[in-house]
Design a protein around this motif. Sequence first.
Motif, mmCIF file in Angstrom:
data_model
loop_
_atom_site.group_PDB
_atom_site.id
_atom_site.type_symbol
_atom_site.label_atom_id
_atom_site.label_comp_id
_atom_site.label_asym_id
_atom_site.label_seq_id
_atom_site.Cartn_x
_atom_site.Cartn_y
_atom_site.Cartn_z
ATOM 1 N N GLY A 162 0.752 -1.199 -0.104
ATOM 2 C CA GLY A 162 -0.102 -0.236 -0.084
ATOM 3 C C GLY A 162 0.969 1.200 -0.077
ATOM 4 N N ILE A 163 1.824 1.305 0.700
ATOM 5 C CA ILE A 163 2.805 2.373 0.872
ATOM 6 C C ILE A 163 3.509 2.725 -0.426
ATOM 7 N N ARG A 164 3.916 1.528 -1.143
ATOM 8 C CA ARG A 164 4.686 1.604 -2.459
ATOM 9 C C ARG A 164 3.398 2.262 -3.553
ATOM 10 N N GLU A 165 2.298 1.768 -3.545
ATOM 11 C CA GLU A 165 1.428 2.139 -4.460
ATOM 12 C C GLU A 165 1.081 3.672 -4.148
ATOM 13 N N VAL A 166 0.956 4.239 -2.892
ATOM 14 C CA VAL A 166 0.791 5.659 -2.609
ATOM 15 C C VAL A 166 2.020 6.347 -3.125
ATOM 16 N N VAL A 167 3.386 5.946 -3.044
ATOM 17 C CA VAL A 167 4.639 6.705 -3.515
ATOM 18 C C VAL A 167 4.325 6.749 -4.976
ATOM 19 N N LYS A 168 4.112 5.475 -5.808
ATOM 20 C CA LYS A 168 4.032 5.389 -7.100
ATOM 21 C C LYS A 168 2.901 6.554 -7.629
ATOM 22 N N THR A 169 1.638 6.488 -7.041
ATOM 23 C CA THR A 169 0.594 7.365 -7.290
ATOM 24 C C THR A 169 1.042 8.907 -7.475
ATOM 25 N N THR A 170 1.611 9.110 -6.277
ATOM 26 C CA THR A 170 2.325 10.442 -6.077
ATOM 27 C C THR A 170 3.230 10.878 -7.130
ATOM 28 N N ILE A 171 4.291 10.177 -7.343
ATOM 29 C CA ILE A 171 5.211 10.412 -8.345
ATOM 30 C C ILE A 171 4.577 10.727 -9.632
ATOM 31 N N LYS A 172 3.767 9.898 -10.255
ATOM 32 C CA LYS A 172 3.155 10.007 -11.338
ATOM 33 C C LYS A 172 2.060 10.886 -11.582
ATOM 34 N N SER A 173 1.805 11.611 -10.469
ATOM 35 C CA SER A 173 0.766 12.719 -10.440
ATOM 36 C C SER A 173 1.188 14.165 -11.206
ATOM 37 N N GLU A 174 0.502 14.589 -11.992
ATOM 38 C CA GLU A 174 1.037 15.527 -12.898
ATOM 39 C C GLU A 174 1.030 16.765 -11.826
ATOM 40 N N GLU A 175 0.167 16.876 -10.815
ATOM 41 C CA GLU A 175 0.099 17.918 -9.994
ATOM 42 C C GLU A 175 1.417 18.540 -9.123
ATOM 43 N N PHE A 176 2.117 17.390 -9.251
ATOM 44 C CA PHE A 176 3.436 17.394 -8.617
ATOM 45 C C PHE A 176 4.762 17.297 -9.297
ATOM 46 N N ASP A 177 4.507 17.424 -10.586
ATOM 47 C CA ASP A 177 5.686 17.379 -11.454
ATOM 48 C C ASP A 177 6.747 18.191 -11.000
ATOM 49 N N HIS A 178 6.446 19.377 -10.741
ATOM 50 C CA HIS A 178 7.558 20.399 -10.345
ATOM 51 C C HIS A 178 8.400 20.092 -9.250
ATOM 52 N N VAL A 179 7.909 19.127 -8.388
ATOM 53 C CA VAL A 179 8.771 18.528 -7.283
ATOM 54 C C VAL A 179 9.598 17.300 -7.565
ATOM 55 N N PHE A 180 8.885 16.305 -8.366
ATOM 56 C CA PHE A 180 9.655 15.324 -8.907
ATOM 57 C C PHE A 180 10.589 15.369 -9.951
ATOM 58 N N ASN A 181 10.448 16.452 -10.698
ATOM 59 C CA ASN A 181 11.301 16.718 -11.896
ATOM 60 C C ASN A 181 12.490 17.262 -11.275
ATOM 61 N N ASP A 182 12.531 17.856 -10.153
ATOM 62 C CA ASP A 182 13.590 18.612 -9.575
ATOM 63 C C ASP A 182 14.291 17.485 -8.505
ATOM 64 N N THR A 183 15.453 17.121 -8.818
ATOM 65 C CA THR A 183 16.084 16.108 -8.055
ATOM 66 C C THR A 183 16.334 16.785 -6.517
ATOM 67 N N GLU A 184 16.806 17.905 -6.154
ATOM 68 C CA GLU A 184 16.973 18.583 -5.153
ATOM 69 C C GLU A 184 15.469 18.723 -4.258
ATOM 70 N N LYS A 185 14.534 19.159 -4.944
ATOM 71 C CA LYS A 185 13.487 19.044 -4.268
ATOM 72 C C LYS A 185 12.967 17.526 -3.868
ATOM 73 N N SER A 186 13.042 16.689 -4.693
ATOM 74 C CA SER A 186 12.628 15.380 -4.421
ATOM 75 C C SER A 186 13.408 14.697 -3.233
ATOM 76 N N PHE A 187 14.826 15.076 -3.037
ATOM 77 C CA PHE A 187 15.320 14.834 -1.820
ATOM 78 C C PHE A 187 15.113 15.149 -0.585
ATOM 79 N N ASP A 188 14.552 16.527 -0.682
ATOM 80 C CA ASP A 188 14.151 17.430 0.471
ATOM 81 C C ASP A 188 12.938 16.640 0.950
ATOM 82 N N LEU A 189 12.073 16.475 0.004
ATOM 83 C CA LEU A 189 10.877 15.799 0.071
ATOM 84 C C LEU A 189 10.930 14.463 0.909
ATOM 85 N N ALA A 190 11.877 13.592 0.531
ATOM 86 C CA ALA A 190 12.089 12.415 0.946
ATOM 87 C C ALA A 190 12.695 12.712 2.420
ATOM 88 N N MET A 191 13.398 13.386 2.711
ATOM 89 C CA MET A 191 14.188 13.699 4.069
ATOM 90 C C MET A 191 13.067 14.288 4.846
#
Length: 288
Positions: free
Chosen positions: A139-168
């Motif tokens: 379920g956690i893996r599915e949530v992460v996949k859904t979030t990464i694929k969401s167009e609403e959050f492309d501006h975060v996941f297309n930026d590696t630094e932002k993605s890393f800050d999000l993960a932290m």
Amino acid sequence: FLKKWTLISCSKRKFQVSFFSLYHRKSLKCNSRTGVLKKKAYMRQVVRHILLNPMKSRKRKKLASNLSASTRATLKKESPTNGTSVSRVTGSDSGSKEDILEVVKSVQNLLDASSSAKYKDWIENYVKGPKFRGVKMPGIREVVKTTIKSEEFDHVFNDTEKSFDLAMTLLKQEMSEDRLAGTLIIADHIIPSGHLDKAEEWEKALSQFSGLYKHHLTDWGTNDSFSLKVLGRLVKRAKPKKEFASYVLNWKHSELFWQRRASHVCFVTQVKHGDKLFDGFTAMLVGT
């Protein structure tokens, strides 16, 4: 809550669910083969579907504009928070902080929608200490996949630094599932991109990871998952491999038990390959 998700209204007497938008109506019809579901189960299905299928930006704006100010205020007050607080983001740009916190709240809402009270009771009895929402790893893996694929959050996941800050940021949350979601973002999104392959990058990352072992990665579940999924994968990709292995193995001198544990758990999957990782790997590992 209003800004992100489809809005619903419910009739308590007939237990009918209606939408302000017809966008999701067909997919929420009750399965005729199983009959009418129990109230709690059906509402969980409805909420889960809403959270996993956010409306497009235009539809959201159109819906919001048709609602009165009092309605918007009421809905905002009734947005489900489940008592979950979001830790602060350690970033330099205030705009990026808001973007990251928005994704964190979205992930937490999705996790809550996927949670099971029965599993929550079981896992909290099995793993003593940490708090859980009650979501299994698939379920956690599915949530992460859904979030990464969401167009609403492309501006975060297309930026590696932002993605890393999000993960932290997720790794510093109170709930174990949030931390596991942060682990999966690094393991399945950031590491495959190759961003952490270079020495200067993995050194900065490891220095930030070191700060997690005092208050956050302090149970065997999240600690071992992070060690195997993040550190274990970096072992195979980081360059030069010998320097990376030496850096992590030096954590054995740490005063923190969980950091000492991570310094060896991350190599578990590599031991059987001997010196295939690099010459002298086995001797270095045994010497510690």
